[in-house]
Design an enzyme around this catalytic site. Sequence first.
Site, PDB file in Angstrom:
ATOM      1  NE  ARG A  12      -4.639 -11.529  26.732  1.00 23.48           N
ATOM      2  CZ  ARG A  12      -5.484 -12.539  26.741  1.00 23.48           C
ATOM      3  NH1 ARG A  12      -5.646 -13.273  25.679  1.00 23.48           N
ATOM      4  NH2 ARG A  12      -6.188 -12.785  27.824  1.00 23.48           N
ATOM      5  CB  SER A  39      -5.567 -15.740  22.150  1.00 30.61           C
ATOM      6  OG  SER A  39      -6.698 -16.571  22.136  1.00 30.61           O
ATOM      7  CD  GLU A  60       0.599 -22.721  14.773  1.00 30.18           C
ATOM      8  OE1 GLU A  60       0.717 -23.810  14.189  1.00 30.18           O
ATOM      9  OE2 GLU A  60      -0.379 -22.450  15.508  1.00 30.18           O
ATOM     10  CG  PHE A  85       1.360 -23.425  19.628  1.00 34.78           C
ATOM     11  CD1 PHE A  85       1.769 -24.721  19.942  1.00 34.78           C
ATOM     12  CD2 PHE A  85       0.474 -22.786  20.475  1.00 34.78           C
ATOM     13  CE1 PHE A  85       1.273 -25.371  21.065  1.00 34.78           C
ATOM     14  CE2 PHE A  85      -0.023 -23.430  21.602  1.00 34.78           C
ATOM     15  CZ  PHE A  85       0.372 -24.732  21.893  1.00 34.78           C
ATOM     16  CG  ASP A 118      -4.388 -22.606  27.668  1.00 33.03           C
ATOM     17  OD1 ASP A 118      -5.467 -23.214  27.854  1.00 33.03           O
ATOM     18  OD2 ASP A 118      -4.308 -21.542  27.034  1.00 33.03           O
TER      19      ASP A 118
END
Lengths: 315, 251
Positions: A12, A39, A60, A85, A118
Amino acid sequence: MGVIVRPNGSYRRALAEALIEAGRRSRDVVVLDADTPKSTGTLAFAREFPERFVNVGISEQDLVAMAAGMAIAGKIPVAAAFAMFLMRAWEQVRNTIARDGLNVKLVGTHAGLSDFMDGASHQALEDVALMRTLPRFTVLAPADARATRELVLEAILSHRGPVYIRLGRDNAPVIYSEGEEFPIGGSKVLEDAVDVAVFSYGPMLGVAAEAVRILRRQDIHAGLVDVYSIKPLDKDTIARQSAKASLVVTVEDHRVHGGLGSAVAEVLAETTPKRILRIGVADAFGASARSYEQLLEYMDLTPERIASRIRGELR
Amino acid sequence: MNGFADSPLLFRNVDLGPSGLRVLAEKAERARTRLIKFLSEIGGWHAGSSLSSLNIVAALYGYWVPAGRALGVERLVVISKGHMAPALYVWLSIEGLIGEEELETFATPWSRLQSHPEAARLRGLVVSSSGSLGQGLSIANGIALAAKIDGVRREVAVLLGDGELDEGQVWEAAATASAKGLDNVIAVIDRNMLQHTGPTEEVKPKEPLAAKWEAFGWHAVEAPNDAAAIAAALDALSKLRGRPKALIVRR
Protein backbone atom coordinates in the site's frame (compact mmCIF):
# COMPACT_ATOMS: atom_id res chain seq x y z
CA MET A 1 18.67 -14.83 -6.16
CA GLY A 2 19.19 -12.13 -3.56
CA VAL A 3 15.60 -12.43 -2.43
CA ILE A 4 14.70 -11.15 1.01
CA VAL A 5 11.77 -13.23 2.14
CA ARG A 6 10.81 -11.68 5.45
CA PRO A 7 7.91 -9.43 4.65
CA ASN A 8 9.22 -5.95 5.23
CA GLY A 9 7.79 -4.22 2.20
CA SER A 10 4.42 -2.56 1.92
CA TYR A 11 2.19 -2.87 -1.11
CA ARG A 12 0.00 0.00 0.00
CA ARG A 13 2.93 2.33 0.55
CA ALA A 14 4.15 1.45 -2.94
CA LEU A 15 0.62 2.05 -4.28
CA ALA A 16 0.48 5.44 -2.54
CA GLU A 17 3.73 6.55 -4.15
CA ALA A 18 2.80 5.25 -7.58
CA LEU A 19 -0.60 6.99 -7.48
CA ILE A 20 1.01 10.32 -6.68
CA GLU A 21 3.47 9.91 -9.50
CA ALA A 22 0.68 8.93 -11.90
CA GLY A 23 -1.30 11.94 -10.72
CA ARG A 24 1.66 14.22 -11.45
CA ARG A 25 2.21 12.73 -14.87
CA SER A 26 -1.42 12.81 -16.01
CA ARG A 27 -4.11 15.30 -15.06
CA ASP A 28 -6.71 12.75 -16.13
CA VAL A 29 -5.94 10.42 -13.23
CA VAL A 30 -8.68 10.40 -10.58
CA VAL A 31 -8.75 8.11 -7.56
CA LEU A 32 -11.88 6.69 -5.94
CA ASP A 33 -12.12 4.83 -2.67
CA ALA A 34 -14.96 3.37 -0.61
CA ASP A 35 -14.08 4.91 2.75
CA THR A 36 -10.82 3.02 3.22
CA PRO A 37 -8.19 5.54 2.02
CA LYS A 38 -6.16 5.14 5.20
CA SER A 39 -6.02 1.37 4.69
CA THR A 40 -5.56 1.11 0.93
CA GLY A 41 -2.96 3.84 0.61
CA THR A 42 -5.03 6.26 -1.47
CA LEU A 43 -4.93 8.83 1.35
CA ALA A 44 -1.62 10.23 0.12
CA PHE A 45 -3.15 10.93 -3.30
CA ALA A 46 -6.18 12.49 -1.59
CA ARG A 47 -3.89 14.91 0.24
CA GLU A 48 -1.84 15.74 -2.84
CA PHE A 49 -4.76 16.07 -5.26
CA PRO A 50 -7.93 16.61 -3.19
CA GLU A 51 -9.85 17.83 -6.26
CA ARG A 52 -9.17 14.55 -8.02
CA PHE A 53 -10.03 12.24 -5.15
CA VAL A 54 -13.48 10.85 -4.43
CA ASN A 55 -14.51 9.00 -1.29
CA VAL A 56 -17.87 7.50 -2.19
CA GLY A 57 -18.47 6.08 1.28
CA ILE A 58 -18.91 2.43 2.16
CA SER A 59 -20.52 1.40 -1.11
CA GLU A 60 -18.37 -0.70 -3.42
CA GLN A 61 -21.01 -1.22 -6.10
CA ASP A 62 -21.45 2.53 -6.39
CA LEU A 63 -17.65 2.90 -6.38
CA VAL A 64 -17.20 0.62 -9.37
CA ALA A 65 -20.05 2.00 -11.49
CA MET A 66 -19.04 5.57 -10.69
CA ALA A 67 -15.51 4.81 -11.85
CA ALA A 68 -17.11 3.51 -15.05
CA GLY A 69 -18.85 6.86 -15.50
CA MET A 70 -15.57 8.70 -14.95
CA ALA A 71 -13.93 6.57 -17.67
CA ILE A 72 -16.81 7.29 -20.06
CA ALA A 73 -16.14 10.98 -19.41
CA GLY A 74 -12.49 10.51 -20.46
CA LYS A 75 -10.84 10.29 -17.05
CA ILE A 76 -8.44 7.55 -15.97
CA PRO A 77 -10.18 6.39 -12.80
CA VAL A 78 -8.37 4.24 -10.26
CA ALA A 79 -10.83 2.61 -7.84
CA ALA A 80 -9.25 1.05 -4.78
CA ALA A 81 -10.87 -1.14 -2.16
CA PHE A 82 -10.15 -4.25 -0.14
CA ALA A 83 -10.03 -7.01 -2.78
CA MET A 84 -12.71 -8.97 -0.93
CA PHE A 85 -15.21 -6.13 -0.97
CA LEU A 86 -14.35 -5.03 -4.47
CA MET A 87 -15.55 -8.50 -5.49
CA ARG A 88 -18.92 -7.57 -4.03
CA ALA A 89 -19.21 -5.43 -7.15
CA TRP A 90 -18.02 -8.16 -9.53
CA GLU A 91 -21.27 -8.06 -11.44
CA GLN A 92 -20.89 -4.30 -11.98
CA VAL A 93 -17.31 -4.92 -13.06
CA ARG A 94 -18.46 -7.57 -15.50
CA ASN A 95 -21.52 -5.90 -16.96
CA THR A 96 -20.34 -2.33 -17.15
CA ILE A 97 -16.54 -2.10 -17.11
CA ALA A 98 -15.64 -5.32 -18.95
CA ARG A 99 -18.56 -5.28 -21.38
CA ASP A 100 -17.85 -1.72 -22.46
CA GLY A 101 -14.07 -2.19 -22.18
CA LEU A 102 -13.78 0.95 -20.06
CA ASN A 103 -10.43 2.39 -19.06
CA VAL A 104 -10.89 1.74 -15.34
CA LYS A 105 -8.09 0.55 -13.06
CA LEU A 106 -9.31 -1.52 -10.13
CA VAL A 107 -6.92 -2.05 -7.25
CA GLY A 108 -7.78 -4.79 -4.78
CA THR A 109 -5.71 -4.39 -1.65
CA HIS A 110 -5.47 -6.70 1.39
CA ALA A 111 -5.78 -9.66 -0.98
CA GLY A 112 -4.98 -13.26 -0.11
CA LEU A 113 -3.83 -13.83 3.46
CA SER A 114 -2.24 -10.40 3.88
CA ASP A 115 -5.02 -9.13 6.14
CA PHE A 116 -4.19 -11.67 8.84
CA MET A 117 -5.81 -9.86 11.75
CA ASP A 118 -9.24 -9.33 10.17
CA GLY A 119 -9.86 -13.00 9.52
CA ALA A 120 -11.81 -15.05 7.01
CA SER A 121 -14.31 -12.36 6.00
CA HIS A 122 -11.52 -10.07 4.77
CA GLN A 123 -9.20 -12.59 3.13
CA ALA A 124 -9.90 -12.60 -0.62
CA LEU A 125 -9.03 -16.05 -1.92
CA GLU A 126 -11.21 -15.97 -5.05
CA ASP A 127 -10.43 -12.64 -6.74
CA VAL A 128 -7.92 -13.98 -9.28
CA ALA A 129 -10.41 -16.63 -10.41
CA LEU A 130 -13.19 -14.08 -10.68
CA MET A 131 -11.13 -11.51 -12.54
CA ARG A 132 -9.14 -13.67 -14.91
CA THR A 133 -12.33 -15.06 -16.39
CA LEU A 134 -13.46 -11.63 -17.60
CA PRO A 135 -12.97 -10.65 -21.25
CA ARG A 136 -10.97 -7.47 -21.93
CA PHE A 137 -9.52 -7.38 -18.40
CA THR A 138 -5.81 -7.44 -17.64
CA VAL A 139 -4.97 -9.00 -14.27
CA LEU A 140 -1.71 -8.12 -12.53
CA ALA A 141 -0.27 -9.33 -9.22
CA PRO A 142 3.05 -7.68 -8.34
CA ALA A 143 5.28 -9.48 -5.86
CA ASP A 144 7.14 -6.62 -4.21
CA ALA A 145 7.05 -2.86 -3.77
CA ARG A 146 9.17 -2.13 -6.86
CA ALA A 147 7.03 -4.35 -9.06
CA THR A 148 3.94 -2.71 -7.59
CA ARG A 149 5.18 0.76 -8.47
CA GLU A 150 6.10 -0.24 -12.04
CA LEU A 151 2.93 -2.20 -12.76
CA VAL A 152 0.60 0.42 -11.25
CA LEU A 153 2.23 3.15 -13.36
CA GLU A 154 2.15 0.98 -16.47
CA ALA A 155 -1.51 0.04 -15.94
CA ILE A 156 -2.54 3.66 -15.44
CA LEU A 157 -0.35 5.56 -17.89
CA SER A 158 0.54 3.14 -20.69
CA HIS A 159 -2.22 0.56 -20.91
CA ARG A 160 -5.63 1.53 -22.24
CA GLY A 161 -8.42 -0.72 -21.00
CA PRO A 162 -9.63 -2.29 -17.78
CA VAL A 163 -7.04 -3.65 -15.35
CA TYR A 164 -7.31 -5.43 -12.01
CA ILE A 165 -4.26 -5.09 -9.80
CA ARG A 166 -4.06 -7.50 -6.89
CA LEU A 167 -2.12 -6.26 -3.89
CA GLY A 168 -1.42 -7.51 -0.41
CA ARG A 169 -1.00 -5.27 2.61
CA ASP A 170 2.37 -4.96 4.42
CA ASN A 171 3.58 -8.45 3.53
CA ALA A 172 5.70 -7.70 0.46
CA PRO A 173 9.02 -9.48 0.11
CA VAL A 174 11.95 -7.63 -1.44
CA ILE A 175 12.79 -9.26 -4.74
CA TYR A 176 13.66 -6.78 -7.44
CA SER A 177 16.23 -4.06 -7.74
CA GLU A 178 15.72 -0.59 -9.17
CA GLY A 179 15.18 -0.32 -12.89
CA GLU A 180 13.56 -3.71 -13.44
CA GLU A 181 10.85 -3.69 -16.08
CA PHE A 182 7.56 -5.58 -15.94
CA PRO A 183 5.86 -5.65 -19.31
CA ILE A 184 2.20 -6.70 -19.20
CA GLY A 185 1.96 -10.28 -20.47
CA GLY A 186 5.47 -11.11 -19.31
CA SER A 187 6.91 -13.08 -16.39
CA LYS A 188 10.23 -13.18 -14.53
CA VAL A 189 12.34 -16.30 -14.47
CA LEU A 190 14.18 -15.89 -11.17
CA GLU A 191 15.75 -19.34 -11.38
CA ASP A 192 15.72 -21.80 -14.27
CA ALA A 193 13.85 -25.04 -13.67
CA VAL A 194 15.83 -28.28 -13.26
CA ASP A 195 14.02 -31.00 -11.26
CA VAL A 196 11.09 -28.82 -10.36
CA ALA A 197 9.48 -25.71 -11.87
CA VAL A 198 7.76 -23.45 -9.34
CA PHE A 199 5.35 -20.73 -10.43
CA SER A 200 4.12 -18.12 -8.01
CA TYR A 201 3.03 -14.47 -7.74
CA GLY A 202 2.43 -11.75 -5.19
CA PRO A 203 3.61 -12.18 -1.61
CA MET A 204 3.85 -15.97 -1.96
CA LEU A 205 6.72 -15.47 -4.39
CA GLY A 206 8.87 -14.62 -1.38
CA VAL A 207 7.66 -17.67 0.50
CA ALA A 208 8.21 -19.87 -2.56
CA ALA A 209 11.74 -18.45 -2.94
CA GLU A 210 12.53 -19.53 0.60
CA ALA A 211 11.10 -23.00 -0.12
CA VAL A 212 13.29 -23.24 -3.22
CA ARG A 213 16.32 -22.40 -1.07
CA ILE A 214 15.43 -25.10 1.47
CA LEU A 215 15.12 -27.62 -1.37
CA ARG A 216 18.51 -26.55 -2.75
CA ARG A 217 20.14 -27.49 0.55
CA GLN A 218 18.57 -30.92 0.11
CA ASP A 219 19.99 -31.12 -3.37
CA ILE A 220 16.68 -30.62 -5.16
CA HIS A 221 16.96 -28.02 -7.85
CA ALA A 222 13.81 -26.05 -8.33
CA GLY A 223 13.31 -23.14 -10.67
CA LEU A 224 11.15 -20.16 -9.79
CA VAL A 225 9.05 -17.96 -12.05
CA ASP A 226 7.16 -14.81 -11.00
CA VAL A 227 3.87 -14.88 -12.90
CA TYR A 228 3.04 -11.23 -12.17
CA SER A 229 0.84 -11.00 -15.27
CA ILE A 230 -1.98 -13.45 -14.62
CA LYS A 231 -3.84 -12.24 -17.69
CA PRO A 232 -2.50 -12.13 -20.31
CA LEU A 233 -0.45 -15.10 -19.17
CA ASP A 234 3.09 -15.77 -20.37
CA LYS A 235 2.18 -19.24 -21.68
CA ASP A 236 5.45 -19.71 -23.56
CA THR A 237 7.59 -19.31 -20.47
CA ILE A 238 5.28 -21.54 -18.44
CA ALA A 239 5.45 -24.29 -21.09
CA ARG A 240 9.21 -23.89 -21.60
CA GLN A 241 10.12 -23.95 -17.90
CA SER A 242 7.74 -26.84 -17.22
CA ALA A 243 9.22 -28.91 -20.05
CA LYS A 244 12.57 -29.00 -18.22
CA ALA A 245 11.15 -30.31 -14.94
CA SER A 246 9.65 -33.57 -13.76
CA LEU A 247 7.28 -31.76 -11.41
CA VAL A 248 5.44 -28.48 -11.80
CA VAL A 249 4.37 -26.58 -8.69
CA THR A 250 2.18 -23.53 -8.24
CA VAL A 251 2.22 -21.53 -5.01
CA GLU A 252 -0.37 -18.87 -4.24
CA ASP A 253 -2.39 -17.26 -1.45
CA HIS A 254 -5.57 -17.96 -3.38
CA ARG A 255 -7.77 -20.94 -4.12
CA VAL A 256 -5.93 -23.53 -6.15
CA HIS A 257 -9.04 -23.87 -8.28
CA GLY A 258 -9.44 -20.87 -10.51
CA GLY A 259 -6.17 -19.32 -9.46
CA LEU A 260 -2.66 -19.74 -10.86
CA GLY A 261 -2.90 -23.47 -10.18
CA SER A 262 -5.72 -23.71 -12.68
CA ALA A 263 -4.13 -21.27 -15.10
CA VAL A 264 -0.88 -23.27 -15.25
CA ALA A 265 -2.77 -26.58 -15.45
CA GLU A 266 -4.72 -25.20 -18.42
CA VAL A 267 -1.52 -24.22 -20.23
CA LEU A 268 0.16 -27.57 -19.57
CA ALA A 269 -2.91 -29.59 -20.55
CA GLU A 270 -2.87 -27.76 -23.89
CA THR A 271 0.90 -27.93 -24.45
CA THR A 272 3.05 -30.37 -22.48
CA PRO A 273 1.04 -32.39 -19.94
CA LYS A 274 2.96 -32.62 -16.66
CA ARG A 275 2.36 -33.73 -13.13
CA ILE A 276 1.37 -30.66 -11.18
CA LEU A 277 1.25 -29.91 -7.47
CA ARG A 278 -1.02 -26.98 -6.73
CA ILE A 279 -0.21 -25.33 -3.42
CA GLY A 280 -2.56 -22.67 -2.07
CA VAL A 281 -5.92 -22.76 -0.38
CA ALA A 282 -8.40 -25.48 -1.32
CA ASP A 283 -11.79 -25.96 0.34
CA ALA A 284 -11.15 -23.87 3.40
CA PHE A 285 -11.37 -20.32 4.65
CA GLY A 286 -8.69 -18.36 6.41
CA ALA A 287 -8.78 -17.29 10.04
CA SER A 288 -7.76 -14.32 12.13
CA ALA A 289 -4.16 -14.42 13.29
CA ARG A 290 -1.80 -12.25 15.30
CA SER A 291 0.81 -12.23 12.58
CA TYR A 292 1.18 -13.04 8.90
CA GLU A 293 3.60 -15.84 9.75
CA GLN A 294 1.12 -17.36 12.18
CA LEU A 295 -1.56 -17.40 9.47
CA LEU A 296 0.82 -19.00 6.95
CA GLU A 297 1.49 -21.67 9.54
CA TYR A 298 -2.23 -22.27 10.11
CA MET A 299 -2.85 -22.47 6.36
CA ASP A 300 0.07 -24.88 5.90
CA LEU A 301 1.87 -22.39 3.66
CA THR A 302 5.21 -21.83 5.38
CA PRO A 303 8.39 -22.24 3.29
CA GLU A 304 9.25 -25.39 5.27
CA ARG A 305 5.88 -27.02 4.62
CA ILE A 306 5.92 -26.06 0.95
CA ALA A 307 9.43 -27.51 0.57
CA SER A 308 8.43 -30.72 2.32
CA ARG A 309 5.29 -31.14 0.18
CA ILE A 310 7.37 -30.71 -2.97
CA ARG A 311 9.94 -33.20 -1.68
CA GLY A 312 7.18 -35.67 -0.83
CA GLU A 313 5.75 -35.36 -4.30
CA LEU A 314 9.12 -36.14 -5.89
CA ARG A 315 9.53 -39.46 -4.12
CA MET B 1 -16.26 12.17 -23.94
CA ASN B 2 -16.17 8.73 -25.53
CA GLY B 3 -17.53 9.56 -28.97
CA PHE B 4 -20.23 11.94 -27.77
CA ALA B 5 -18.74 15.21 -28.91
CA ASP B 6 -19.93 14.35 -32.41
CA SER B 7 -23.02 12.38 -31.43
CA PRO B 8 -25.75 12.69 -34.07
CA LEU B 9 -28.13 13.36 -31.20
CA LEU B 10 -26.52 16.72 -30.61
CA PHE B 11 -27.05 18.01 -34.10
CA ARG B 12 -30.82 17.88 -34.26
CA ASN B 13 -32.33 21.31 -34.29
CA VAL B 14 -35.11 22.00 -31.86
CA ASP B 15 -36.96 25.16 -31.02
CA LEU B 16 -36.92 25.88 -27.33
CA GLY B 17 -40.30 26.62 -25.77
CA PRO B 18 -43.90 26.01 -26.94
CA SER B 19 -43.28 25.50 -30.67
CA GLY B 20 -40.55 22.92 -29.99
CA LEU B 21 -42.78 21.14 -27.51
CA ARG B 22 -45.64 20.99 -30.07
CA VAL B 23 -43.35 19.36 -32.63
CA LEU B 24 -42.15 16.93 -29.98
CA ALA B 25 -45.68 15.92 -28.95
CA GLU B 26 -46.63 15.25 -32.56
CA LYS B 27 -43.50 13.14 -33.13
CA ALA B 28 -44.05 11.20 -29.90
CA GLU B 29 -47.56 10.35 -31.07
CA ARG B 30 -46.20 8.96 -34.33
CA ALA B 31 -43.58 7.02 -32.40
CA ARG B 32 -46.27 5.49 -30.18
CA THR B 33 -48.13 4.11 -33.20
CA ARG B 34 -44.87 2.70 -34.57
CA LEU B 35 -43.85 1.27 -31.20
CA ILE B 36 -47.15 -0.59 -30.79
CA LYS B 37 -46.63 -2.17 -34.22
CA PHE B 38 -42.98 -2.96 -33.42
CA LEU B 39 -43.87 -4.58 -30.09
CA SER B 40 -46.35 -6.86 -31.85
CA GLU B 41 -43.61 -7.78 -34.34
CA ILE B 42 -41.22 -8.78 -31.54
CA GLY B 43 -43.71 -10.73 -29.47
CA GLY B 44 -44.37 -7.97 -26.96
CA TRP B 45 -40.91 -8.11 -25.38
CA HIS B 46 -41.07 -5.76 -22.35
CA ALA B 47 -44.05 -4.04 -23.95
CA GLY B 48 -45.36 -2.29 -20.85
CA SER B 49 -41.99 -0.91 -19.87
CA SER B 50 -41.24 0.26 -23.41
CA LEU B 51 -44.60 1.99 -23.78
CA SER B 52 -44.33 3.85 -20.47
CA SER B 53 -40.75 4.95 -21.31
CA LEU B 54 -41.45 6.21 -24.81
CA ASN B 55 -42.49 9.74 -23.84
CA ILE B 56 -39.47 10.02 -21.56
CA VAL B 57 -37.17 8.89 -24.38
CA ALA B 58 -38.84 11.37 -26.72
CA ALA B 59 -38.44 14.24 -24.26
CA LEU B 60 -34.82 13.41 -23.48
CA TYR B 61 -33.50 12.47 -26.92
CA GLY B 62 -35.85 14.56 -29.02
CA TYR B 63 -35.73 17.75 -27.00
CA TRP B 64 -33.56 17.98 -23.90
CA VAL B 65 -30.29 16.72 -25.43
CA PRO B 66 -30.35 18.83 -28.63
CA ALA B 67 -31.67 21.84 -26.66
CA GLY B 68 -28.55 21.60 -24.54
CA ARG B 69 -26.39 22.30 -27.55
CA ALA B 70 -28.30 25.50 -28.21
CA LEU B 71 -27.75 26.48 -24.58
CA GLY B 72 -24.05 25.59 -24.58
CA VAL B 73 -24.51 22.66 -22.19
CA GLU B 74 -23.33 19.15 -22.98
CA ARG B 75 -26.23 16.83 -22.21
CA LEU B 76 -26.11 13.06 -21.97
CA VAL B 77 -28.62 10.35 -21.23
CA VAL B 78 -27.70 7.21 -19.32
CA ILE B 79 -30.23 4.41 -19.69
CA SER B 80 -30.44 2.37 -16.53
CA LYS B 81 -33.61 0.40 -17.33
CA GLY B 82 -32.24 -1.21 -20.47
CA HIS B 83 -35.30 -3.34 -21.15
CA MET B 84 -37.02 -0.29 -22.59
CA ALA B 85 -34.82 -0.70 -25.68
CA PRO B 86 -37.75 -1.12 -28.12
CA ALA B 87 -38.87 2.43 -27.24
CA LEU B 88 -35.35 3.77 -27.76
CA TYR B 89 -34.88 2.06 -31.13
CA VAL B 90 -38.28 3.15 -32.43
CA TRP B 91 -37.52 6.70 -31.35
CA LEU B 92 -34.15 6.66 -33.07
CA SER B 93 -35.80 5.38 -36.25
CA ILE B 94 -38.46 8.13 -36.10
CA GLU B 95 -35.55 10.59 -35.79
CA GLY B 96 -33.88 8.97 -38.80
CA LEU B 97 -30.80 8.01 -36.76
CA ILE B 98 -31.26 4.34 -37.51
CA GLY B 99 -32.96 2.88 -40.57
CA GLU B 100 -36.55 1.70 -40.41
CA GLU B 101 -35.49 -1.63 -41.95
CA GLU B 102 -32.81 -2.03 -39.26
CA LEU B 103 -35.57 -2.39 -36.66
CA GLU B 104 -36.27 -5.81 -38.16
CA THR B 105 -32.82 -6.95 -37.00
CA PHE B 106 -33.72 -6.28 -33.36
CA ALA B 107 -32.20 -8.78 -30.92
CA THR B 108 -30.44 -10.81 -33.58
CA PRO B 109 -26.79 -11.56 -32.69
CA TRP B 110 -25.27 -9.48 -35.48
CA SER B 111 -27.53 -6.49 -35.00
CA ARG B 112 -26.55 -3.15 -33.49
CA LEU B 113 -29.95 -3.31 -31.81
CA GLN B 114 -29.39 -5.72 -28.95
CA SER B 115 -32.30 -6.51 -26.64
CA HIS B 116 -30.53 -4.53 -23.94
CA PRO B 117 -28.53 -1.67 -25.52
CA GLU B 118 -24.79 -2.19 -26.01
CA ALA B 119 -22.78 1.03 -26.01
CA ALA B 120 -20.06 -0.36 -28.28
CA ARG B 121 -22.64 -1.13 -30.98
CA LEU B 122 -24.31 2.26 -30.79
CA ARG B 123 -21.50 4.76 -30.39
CA GLY B 124 -22.72 8.29 -29.88
CA LEU B 125 -26.26 7.12 -29.19
CA VAL B 126 -25.90 4.97 -26.09
CA VAL B 127 -23.57 6.06 -23.28
CA SER B 128 -23.23 2.79 -21.39
CA SER B 129 -24.43 -0.76 -21.81
CA SER B 130 -27.33 -1.83 -19.65
CA GLY B 131 -29.40 -4.87 -18.82
CA SER B 132 -28.29 -5.20 -15.23
CA LEU B 133 -30.49 -2.97 -13.11
CA GLY B 134 -29.41 -0.43 -10.54
CA GLN B 135 -26.15 0.81 -12.04
CA GLY B 136 -27.16 3.78 -14.17
CA LEU B 137 -27.30 6.42 -11.48
CA SER B 138 -23.78 5.60 -10.29
CA ILE B 139 -22.54 5.85 -13.88
CA ALA B 140 -24.35 9.16 -14.38
CA ASN B 141 -22.81 10.46 -11.15
CA GLY B 142 -19.33 9.55 -12.41
CA ILE B 143 -19.88 11.39 -15.68
CA ALA B 144 -21.34 14.38 -13.85
CA LEU B 145 -18.55 14.53 -11.26
CA ALA B 146 -15.92 14.35 -14.01
CA ALA B 147 -17.53 17.47 -15.50
CA LYS B 148 -17.26 19.28 -12.16
CA ILE B 149 -13.59 18.29 -11.90
CA ASP B 150 -12.94 19.49 -15.45
CA GLY B 151 -15.00 22.65 -15.08
CA VAL B 152 -17.17 21.64 -18.04
CA ARG B 153 -20.87 22.52 -18.38
CA ARG B 154 -22.50 19.14 -18.58
CA GLU B 155 -25.80 17.68 -17.41
CA VAL B 156 -26.54 13.99 -17.18
CA ALA B 157 -30.01 12.49 -17.14
CA VAL B 158 -30.54 8.90 -16.16
CA LEU B 159 -33.64 6.86 -16.96
CA LEU B 160 -34.61 4.61 -14.07
CA GLY B 161 -37.52 2.21 -13.69
CA ASP B 162 -39.63 2.30 -10.56
CA GLY B 163 -39.16 -1.43 -9.98
CA GLU B 164 -35.45 -0.87 -10.41
CA LEU B 165 -35.50 1.26 -7.27
CA ASP B 166 -35.51 -2.02 -5.30
CA GLU B 167 -31.79 -2.27 -6.08
CA GLY B 168 -29.75 -1.03 -3.14
CA GLN B 169 -27.13 0.49 -5.39
CA VAL B 170 -29.62 3.13 -6.57
CA TRP B 171 -29.74 4.47 -3.03
CA GLU B 172 -25.98 4.26 -2.58
CA ALA B 173 -25.77 6.45 -5.66
CA ALA B 174 -28.60 8.74 -4.53
CA ALA B 175 -26.64 9.44 -1.35
CA THR B 176 -23.43 9.98 -3.33
CA ALA B 177 -25.03 12.49 -5.72
CA SER B 178 -26.28 14.52 -2.82
CA ALA B 179 -23.02 14.22 -0.83
CA LYS B 180 -21.02 15.45 -3.83
CA GLY B 181 -23.49 18.22 -4.71
CA LEU B 182 -24.15 16.84 -8.18
CA ASP B 183 -26.77 19.36 -9.27
CA ASN B 184 -26.00 18.43 -12.89
CA VAL B 185 -27.71 15.05 -12.46
CA ILE B 186 -31.39 14.47 -13.23
CA ALA B 187 -32.89 11.08 -12.39
CA VAL B 188 -35.98 10.47 -14.49
CA ILE B 189 -38.11 7.74 -12.94
CA ASP B 190 -40.58 5.88 -15.12
CA ARG B 191 -43.30 5.48 -12.47
CA ASN B 192 -45.43 2.98 -14.36
CA MET B 193 -46.46 1.30 -11.11
CA LEU B 194 -45.45 -2.12 -12.45
CA GLN B 195 -42.53 -4.43 -11.94
CA HIS B 196 -41.83 -7.95 -13.11
CA THR B 197 -44.17 -9.81 -10.78
CA GLY B 198 -46.94 -7.25 -10.52
CA PRO B 199 -47.94 -3.85 -9.13
CA THR B 200 -44.99 -2.16 -7.43
CA GLU B 201 -47.01 -1.35 -4.33
CA GLU B 202 -47.81 -5.02 -3.88
CA VAL B 203 -44.31 -6.37 -4.53
CA LYS B 204 -42.39 -3.78 -2.55
CA PRO B 205 -44.01 -0.38 -2.05
CA LYS B 206 -42.10 2.59 -3.46
CA GLU B 207 -44.24 5.35 -1.96
CA PRO B 208 -43.84 7.96 -0.70
CA LEU B 209 -41.41 8.18 -3.61
CA ALA B 210 -40.85 11.93 -3.92
CA ALA B 211 -40.35 12.14 -0.16
CA LYS B 212 -37.68 9.43 -0.34
CA TRP B 213 -35.66 11.39 -2.88
CA GLU B 214 -36.16 14.57 -0.88
CA ALA B 215 -34.96 12.76 2.23
CA PHE B 216 -31.79 11.85 0.35
CA GLY B 217 -31.15 15.54 -0.29
CA TRP B 218 -32.62 15.69 -3.79
CA HIS B 219 -35.08 18.10 -5.31
CA ALA B 220 -38.02 15.93 -6.48
CA VAL B 221 -40.86 16.90 -8.83
CA GLU B 222 -43.54 14.98 -10.70
CA ALA B 223 -44.86 15.15 -14.23
CA PRO B 224 -47.60 13.31 -16.12
CA ASN B 225 -46.51 10.78 -18.77
CA ASP B 226 -46.69 13.21 -21.68
CA ALA B 227 -43.71 14.08 -23.89
CA ALA B 228 -44.25 17.85 -23.85
CA ALA B 229 -44.94 17.91 -20.11
CA ILE B 230 -41.80 15.88 -19.41
CA ALA B 231 -39.71 18.12 -21.66
CA ALA B 232 -41.07 21.23 -19.94
CA ALA B 233 -40.31 19.72 -16.55
CA LEU B 234 -36.75 18.91 -17.70
CA ASP B 235 -36.34 22.51 -18.90
CA ALA B 236 -37.38 23.77 -15.48
CA LEU B 237 -35.20 21.28 -13.60
CA SER B 238 -32.13 22.12 -15.64
CA LYS B 239 -32.34 25.67 -14.32
CA LEU B 240 -32.36 24.58 -10.66
CA ARG B 241 -29.01 24.54 -8.88
CA GLY B 242 -27.67 23.22 -5.61
CA ARG B 243 -29.10 19.71 -5.47
CA PRO B 244 -29.47 16.67 -7.71
CA LYS B 245 -32.92 16.44 -9.20
CA ALA B 246 -35.49 13.66 -9.55
CA LEU B 247 -38.35 13.77 -12.03
CA ILE B 248 -41.02 11.20 -11.28
CA VAL B 249 -43.07 10.54 -14.41
CA ARG B 250 -46.50 9.35 -13.31
CA ARG B 251 -48.54 6.88 -15.29
